[in-house]
Design a protein around this motif. Structure first.
Motif, PDB file in Angstrom:
ATOM      1  N   PRO A 186      26.672 -21.856 116.534  1.00 11.20           N
ATOM      2  CA  PRO A 186      26.646 -22.480 117.859  1.00 11.20           C
ATOM      3  C   PRO A 186      26.147 -21.482 118.902  1.00 11.20           C
ATOM      4  CG  PRO A 186      28.844 -21.697 117.419  1.00 11.20           C
ATOM      5  CD  PRO A 186      28.018 -21.356 116.198  1.00 11.20           C
ATOM      6  N   LEU A 187      26.238 -21.862 120.171  1.00 12.36           N
ATOM      7  CA  LEU A 187      25.753 -21.010 121.259  1.00 12.36           C
ATOM      8  C   LEU A 187      26.907 -20.486 122.115  1.00 12.36           C
ATOM      9  CD1 LEU A 187      22.650 -23.116 122.359  1.00 12.36           C
ATOM     10  CD2 LEU A 187      22.879 -21.455 120.487  1.00 12.36           C
ATOM     11  N   LEU A 198      22.262 -15.835 127.078  1.00 13.88           N
ATOM     12  CA  LEU A 198      21.422 -16.827 126.413  1.00 13.88           C
ATOM     13  C   LEU A 198      20.225 -17.246 127.273  1.00 13.88           C
ATOM     14  CD1 LEU A 198      20.978 -18.513 123.908  1.00 13.88           C
ATOM     15  CD2 LEU A 198      22.449 -20.281 124.892  1.00 13.88           C
ATOM     16  N   ASP A 199      20.429 -17.480 128.552  1.00 12.06           N
ATOM     17  CA  ASP A 199      19.318 -17.876 129.421  1.00 12.06           C
ATOM     18  C   ASP A 199      18.251 -16.793 129.496  1.00 12.06           C
ATOM     19  OD1 ASP A 199      20.346 -20.372 130.037  1.00 12.06           O
ATOM     20  OD2 ASP A 199      21.465 -19.647 131.766  1.00 12.06           O
ATOM     21  N   HIS A 200      18.699 -15.546 129.498  1.00 18.80           N
ATOM     22  CA  HIS A 200      17.761 -14.416 129.528  1.00 18.80           C
ATOM     23  C   HIS A 200      16.936 -14.370 128.236  1.00 18.80           C
ATOM     24  CE1 HIS A 200      16.183 -10.568 130.765  1.00 18.80           C
ATOM     25  NE2 HIS A 200      16.583 -10.014 129.635  1.00 18.80           N
ATOM     26  N   ILE A 202      16.310 -16.941 126.218  1.00 16.16           N
ATOM     27  CA  ILE A 202      15.407 -18.103 126.224  1.00 16.16           C
ATOM     28  C   ILE A 202      14.186 -17.830 127.092  1.00 16.16           C
ATOM     29  CG2 ILE A 202      15.189 -20.502 126.995  1.00 16.16           C
ATOM     30  CD1 ILE A 202      18.101 -20.912 126.142  1.00 16.16           C
ATOM     31  N   LYS A 203      14.397 -17.235 128.251  1.00 15.47           N
ATOM     32  CA  LYS A 203      13.290 -16.911 129.165  1.00 15.47           C
ATOM     33  C   LYS A 203      12.310 -15.944 128.501  1.00 15.47           C
ATOM     34  CE  LYS A 203      12.400 -15.034 133.805  1.00 15.47           C
ATOM     35  NZ  LYS A 203      11.573 -13.875 133.390  1.00 15.47           N
ATOM     36  N   ASN A 204      12.825 -14.906 127.885  1.00 16.66           N
ATOM     37  CA  ASN A 204      11.962 -13.902 127.246  1.00 16.66           C
ATOM     38  C   ASN A 204      11.180 -14.495 126.069  1.00 16.66           C
ATOM     39  OD1 ASN A 204      12.809 -11.948 129.030  1.00 16.66           O
ATOM     40  ND2 ASN A 204      14.266 -10.994 127.622  1.00 16.66           N
ATOM     41  N   LEU A 205      11.853 -15.311 125.251  1.00 18.72           N
ATOM     42  CA  LEU A 205      11.171 -15.913 124.108  1.00 18.72           C
ATOM     43  C   LEU A 205      10.107 -16.912 124.554  1.00 18.72           C
ATOM     44  CD1 LEU A 205      14.166 -16.512 121.652  1.00 18.72           C
ATOM     45  CD2 LEU A 205      12.339 -14.814 121.431  1.00 18.72           C
ATOM     46  N   THR A 206      10.396 -17.635 125.627  1.00 10.77           N
ATOM     47  CA  THR A 206       9.415 -18.582 126.175  1.00 10.77           C
ATOM     48  C   THR A 206       8.175 -17.849 126.655  1.00 10.77           C
ATOM     49  OG1 THR A 206      11.171 -20.112 126.850  1.00 10.77           O
ATOM     50  CG2 THR A 206       9.020 -20.375 127.901  1.00 10.77           C
ATOM     51  N   GLU A 207       8.382 -16.712 127.312  1.00  7.32           N
ATOM     52  CA  GLU A 207       7.260 -15.905 127.795  1.00  7.32           C
ATOM     53  C   GLU A 207       6.435 -15.345 126.653  1.00  7.32           C
ATOM     54  OE1 GLU A 207       9.138 -13.025 130.277  1.00  7.32           O
ATOM     55  OE2 GLU A 207       9.288 -14.379 132.012  1.00  7.32           O
ATOM     56  N   LEU A 208       7.064 -15.179 125.486  1.00  6.19           N
ATOM     57  CA  LEU A 208       6.351 -14.678 124.311  1.00  6.19           C
ATOM     58  C   LEU A 208       5.603 -15.792 123.581  1.00  6.19           C
ATOM     59  CD1 LEU A 208       9.022 -12.199 122.852  1.00  6.19           C
ATOM     60  CD2 LEU A 208       6.816 -11.603 123.892  1.00  6.19           C
ATOM     61  N   GLY A 209       5.757 -17.023 124.065  1.00  4.17           N
ATOM     62  CA  GLY A 209       5.001 -18.138 123.495  1.00  4.17           C
ATOM     63  C   GLY A 209       5.778 -19.048 122.571  1.00  4.17           C
ATOM     64  N   TYR A 210       7.080 -18.819 122.421  1.00  4.93           N
ATOM     65  CA  TYR A 210       7.886 -19.685 121.576  1.00  4.93           C
ATOM     66  C   TYR A 210       8.269 -20.957 122.339  1.00  4.93           C
ATOM     67  CZ  TYR A 210       8.495 -15.602 118.537  1.00  4.93           C
ATOM     68  OH  TYR A 210       8.275 -14.526 117.715  1.00  4.93           O
ATOM     69  N   ASN A 211       8.392 -22.038 121.590  1.00  6.63           N
ATOM     70  CA  ASN A 211       8.863 -23.301 122.154  1.00  6.63           C
ATOM     71  C   ASN A 211      10.374 -23.375 121.912  1.00  6.63           C
ATOM     72  OD1 ASN A 211       9.454 -25.924 122.831  1.00  6.63           O
ATOM     73  ND2 ASN A 211       7.658 -26.797 121.843  1.00  6.63           N
ATOM     74  N   THR A 223      36.036 -26.274 120.098  1.00  2.00           N
ATOM     75  CA  THR A 223      35.793 -26.885 121.396  1.00  2.00           C
ATOM     76  C   THR A 223      34.606 -26.240 122.099  1.00  2.00           C
ATOM     77  OG1 THR A 223      38.144 -27.384 121.624  1.00  2.00           O
ATOM     78  CG2 THR A 223      36.818 -27.471 123.621  1.00  2.00           C
ATOM     79  N   HIS A 224      33.680 -27.059 122.596  1.00  2.00           N
ATOM     80  CA  HIS A 224      32.467 -26.661 123.316  1.00  2.00           C
ATOM     81  C   HIS A 224      31.356 -26.145 122.401  1.00  2.00           C
ATOM     82  CE1 HIS A 224      34.784 -27.317 126.861  1.00  2.00           C
ATOM     83  NE2 HIS A 224      35.542 -26.251 126.710  1.00  2.00           N
ATOM     84  N   ALA A 225      31.607 -26.067 121.098  1.00  2.00           N
ATOM     85  CA  ALA A 225      30.567 -25.602 120.165  1.00  2.00           C
ATOM     86  C   ALA A 225      29.814 -26.812 119.634  1.00  2.00           C
ATOM     87  CB  ALA A 225      31.186 -24.808 119.026  1.00  2.00           C
ATOM     88  N   HIS A 226      28.893 -27.330 120.435  1.00  2.00           N
ATOM     89  CA  HIS A 226      28.174 -28.546 120.054  1.00  2.00           C
ATOM     90  C   HIS A 226      26.689 -28.474 120.416  1.00  2.00           C
ATOM     91  CE1 HIS A 226      28.379 -29.413 124.304  1.00  2.00           C
ATOM     92  NE2 HIS A 226      29.715 -29.412 124.255  1.00  2.00           N
ATOM     93  N   THR A 227      26.177 -27.281 120.593  1.00  2.00           N
ATOM     94  CA  THR A 227      24.746 -27.129 120.882  1.00  2.00           C
ATOM     95  C   THR A 227      24.105 -26.119 119.941  1.00  2.00           C
ATOM     96  OG1 THR A 227      25.296 -25.501 122.589  1.00  2.00           O
ATOM     97  CG2 THR A 227      24.871 -27.769 123.309  1.00  2.00           C
ATOM     98  N   MET A 228      22.828 -26.335 119.696  1.00  2.00           N
ATOM     99  CA  MET A 228      22.041 -25.508 118.787  1.00  2.00           C
ATOM    100  C   MET A 228      20.790 -25.024 119.512  1.00  2.00           C
ATOM    101  SD  MET A 228      19.743 -26.938 115.627  1.00  2.00           S
ATOM    102  CE  MET A 228      18.901 -27.995 116.788  1.00  2.00           C
ATOM    103  N   LEU A 229      20.340 -23.824 119.171  1.00  2.00           N
ATOM    104  CA  LEU A 229      19.082 -23.310 119.719  1.00  2.00           C
ATOM    105  C   LEU A 229      18.004 -23.469 118.668  1.00  2.00           C
ATOM    106  CD1 LEU A 229      18.232 -21.924 122.389  1.00  2.00           C
ATOM    107  CD2 LEU A 229      18.262 -19.756 121.142  1.00  2.00           C
ATOM    108  N   LYS A 230      16.940 -24.170 119.038  1.00  2.00           N
ATOM    109  CA  LYS A 230      15.803 -24.399 118.142  1.00  2.00           C
ATOM    110  C   LYS A 230      14.605 -23.632 118.691  1.00  2.00           C
ATOM    111  CE  LYS A 230      12.999 -28.175 116.188  1.00  2.00           C
ATOM    112  NZ  LYS A 230      12.800 -29.641 116.190  1.00  2.00           N
TER     113      LYS A 230
END
Length: 233
Positions: A186-187, A198-200, A202-211, A223-230
């Motif tokens: 989970p996240l 996590l936001d940092h 995601i920002k860095n990976l996006t800048e590197l060209g990842y979707n 509890t609250h562990a219901h999201t995944m990073l793809k």
């Protein structure tokens, strides 16, 4: 799942050998059998999960790796049984920290965890070469060796003991061996808080060209562990 780094003296007492089922993996990572067919898959770290074992029975091409696999299989099985019992006893005192929609009750949870362990150990005996001992953040695979890499209950979860630099090195390595995508679940950390950086990341990976997609999945036990990073290349 295993949640310890390899030290100079690797002790089995420091390894937690618990796993999730094949069905849990499909839910955690929002996957279906058809989209996994004809793909080469890596489960890292795999612990005592039955994803590889049951997936192989269904014709999937899966490899598993974990620091726990440095140990004798018989020792791991005994350790897994002890860890399940220990976890269940602790969970009885903190039931309110979990969502009981997925499992019927603690007895059902224990059954599922034991079944995952049994399936995993049996498959290890039959396909020992598909279970590789590794010590993150290094993996013994070639670049883009796998179509999809799955990583559950390790990164982000142990933020209190695995620092940011370690997370980055692991992400780089997991992405290196992935040809198409990496999914992480989970996240949140052990207290259910979203990983602080996590936001940092995601920002860095996006800048590197990842979707990047932060996806809500049809699975929530902690509890609250219901999201995944793809992360898609």
């Amino acid at each position: 799942m295993t949640n310890n780094l390899r030290s100079e003296k690797l002790e089995i007492e420091r390894i937690i050998f618990i796993g999730r089922t094949y069905k849990e993996y499909l839910n955690m990572f929002d996957l279906s059998l058809p989209e996994l067919e004809r793909k080469k898959i890596l489960d890292c770290p795999a612990g005592a999960c039955s994803f590889s074992a049951i997936g192989r029975q269904k014709g999937l091409n899966i490899e598993a790796c974990d620091i726990a696999y440095y140990f004798n299989r018989a020792d791991l099985y005994a350790k897994g049984k002890e860890d399940i019992q220990h976890t269940i006893e602790k969970m009885k005192k903190s039931k309110n920290n979990y969502n009981w929609n997925y499992f019927k009750n603690i007895a059902d949870l224990k059954y599922q965890r034991q079944q995952a362990l049994e399936d995993c150990v049996v498959d290890m005996k039959r396909h020992n070469n598909r279970y590789t001992a590794v010590s993150l953040p290094e993996l013994p695979y070639c670049d883009e060796a796998f179509d999809i890499v799955l990583s559950a209950h390790f990164l982000f979860m142990y933020a209190d003991r695995l620092d940011y630099a370690f997370h980055i090195k692991c992400l780089e390595e997991l992405l290196r061996v992935s040809k198409k995508e990496l999914r992480i679940f989970p996240l949140v950390d052990l207290e259910g808080h979203r990983y602080a950086y996590l936001d940092h990341i995601i920002k860095n990976l996006t800048e590197l060209g990842y979707n990047i997609n932060e996806c809500k999945v049809d699975y929530e036990f902690q509890t609250h562990a219901h999201t995944m990073l793809k992360i898609v290349k």
